[in-house]
Design a protein around this motif. Structure first.
Motif, short mmCIF file in Angstrom:
data_model
loop_
_atom_site.label_atom_id
_atom_site.label_comp_id
_atom_site.label_asym_id
_atom_site.label_seq_id
_atom_site.Cartn_x
_atom_site.Cartn_y
_atom_site.Cartn_z
N ILE A 53 -9.28 -11.94 1.94
CA ILE A 53 -9.08 -12.17 0.50
C ILE A 53 -7.67 -11.80 0.08
N ARG A 54 -7.16 -10.68 0.57
CA ARG A 54 -5.79 -10.28 0.22
C ARG A 54 -4.78 -11.31 0.71
N THR A 109 -4.76 -18.62 8.95
CA THR A 109 -4.75 -19.94 9.56
C THR A 109 -5.59 -20.86 8.66
N GLU A 110 -5.62 -22.12 8.99
CA GLU A 110 -6.47 -23.07 8.24
C GLU A 110 -7.93 -22.63 8.32
N LYS A 111 -8.37 -22.24 9.52
CA LYS A 111 -9.75 -21.76 9.71
C LYS A 111 -9.98 -20.50 8.87
N GLY A 112 -8.99 -19.62 8.80
CA GLY A 112 -9.10 -18.40 8.00
C GLY A 112 -9.17 -18.72 6.51
N ARG A 113 -8.37 -19.69 6.06
CA ARG A 113 -8.42 -20.09 4.64
C ARG A 113 -9.80 -20.65 4.28
N THR A 114 -10.35 -21.46 5.17
CA THR A 114 -11.68 -22.04 4.93
C THR A 114 -12.73 -20.94 4.83
N LEU A 115 -12.71 -20.00 5.77
CA LEU A 115 -13.67 -18.89 5.73
C LEU A 115 -13.47 -18.04 4.49
N ARG A 120 -15.24 -15.96 -0.46
CA ARG A 120 -14.83 -15.61 -1.83
C ARG A 120 -15.82 -16.17 -2.85
N ALA A 121 -16.25 -17.40 -2.66
CA ALA A 121 -17.22 -18.01 -3.59
C ALA A 121 -18.51 -17.19 -3.64
N ARG A 122 -18.99 -16.76 -2.48
CA ARG A 122 -20.21 -15.94 -2.43
C ARG A 122 -19.96 -14.58 -3.08
N HIS A 123 -18.81 -13.99 -2.80
CA HIS A 123 -18.47 -12.69 -3.36
C HIS A 123 -18.40 -12.75 -4.89
N VAL A 124 -17.80 -13.80 -5.42
CA VAL A 124 -17.70 -13.95 -6.88
C VAL A 124 -19.09 -14.05 -7.50
N ALA A 125 -19.98 -14.79 -6.85
CA ALA A 125 -21.36 -14.90 -7.37
C ALA A 125 -22.02 -13.51 -7.40
N LEU A 126 -21.79 -12.72 -6.35
CA LEU A 126 -22.36 -11.37 -6.30
C LEU A 126 -21.71 -10.45 -7.32
#
Length: 164
Positions: A53-54, A109-115, A120-126
């Motif tokens: 996230i950072r 990386t691109e894979k890291g951005r996707t993850l 982040r979307a799940r974290h925001v919901a929580l």
């Protein structure tokens, strides 16, 4: 500076209780905010989420490794192990700084951005469920302001030696 009335005075017990409640609230809420956060299904225990996230929120998705280690409160060795693991999984790459050989950047990386985006979307919901719902918008703003004050005061203390 005037004296405080008895009604305004914070006793030692009040202060201990306040800090204890804050710590307890953080201890019980933090695991709720990470529940199901790893959509990849991999075992990514530890502060991996905060690293991703950072980096996601940083310009060009990168930060100096030493700064990132400090921000996630890990020792240099502990952060190196985590960075190695994130790199092996394809989420992070190391980049040398062209102007300073002592600096190495951690970059998503691109894979890291996707993850990071999915997590982040799940974290925001929580966060909405477990922080915003009980505190409300003004409570969240007040909590952020007080946390910022504590952080900044502690940083000044670290930088300038012991405060009296």
């Amino acid at each position: 500076m005037g004296t405080r009335s008895d009604a305004e005075r914070i006793t030692d017990d009040d202060l201990i209780t306040c800090w204890g409640l804050f710590h307890e609230a953080l201890s019980v809420t933090s695991p709720l905010l990470l529940r199901g956060i790893d959509p990849s299904g991999e075992d990514m225990s530890g502060p991996w989420f905060e690293v991703l996230i950072r980096l996601q929120r940083s310009p060009r998705n990168r930060l100096p490794m030493s700064q990132l280690a400090r921000e996630v409160s890990l020792s240099s060795g502990g952060f190196t192990k985590l960075a190695d693991r994130l790199e092996r999984n394809g989420y992070l790459a190391r980049q040398a700084c062209p102007s300073d050989r002592r600096v190495t950047y951690a970059t998503l990386t691109e894979k890291g951005r996707t993850l990071a985006e999915r997590a982040r979307a799940r974290h925001v919901a929580l966060l909405r469920e477990h922080v915003l719902a009980p505190l409300g918008p003004e409570g969240v703003r007040a909590l952020a302001e007080q946390a910022r004050r504590l952080r900044d005061s502690s940083r000044r203390t670290e930088e300038g030696g012991e405060r009296r």
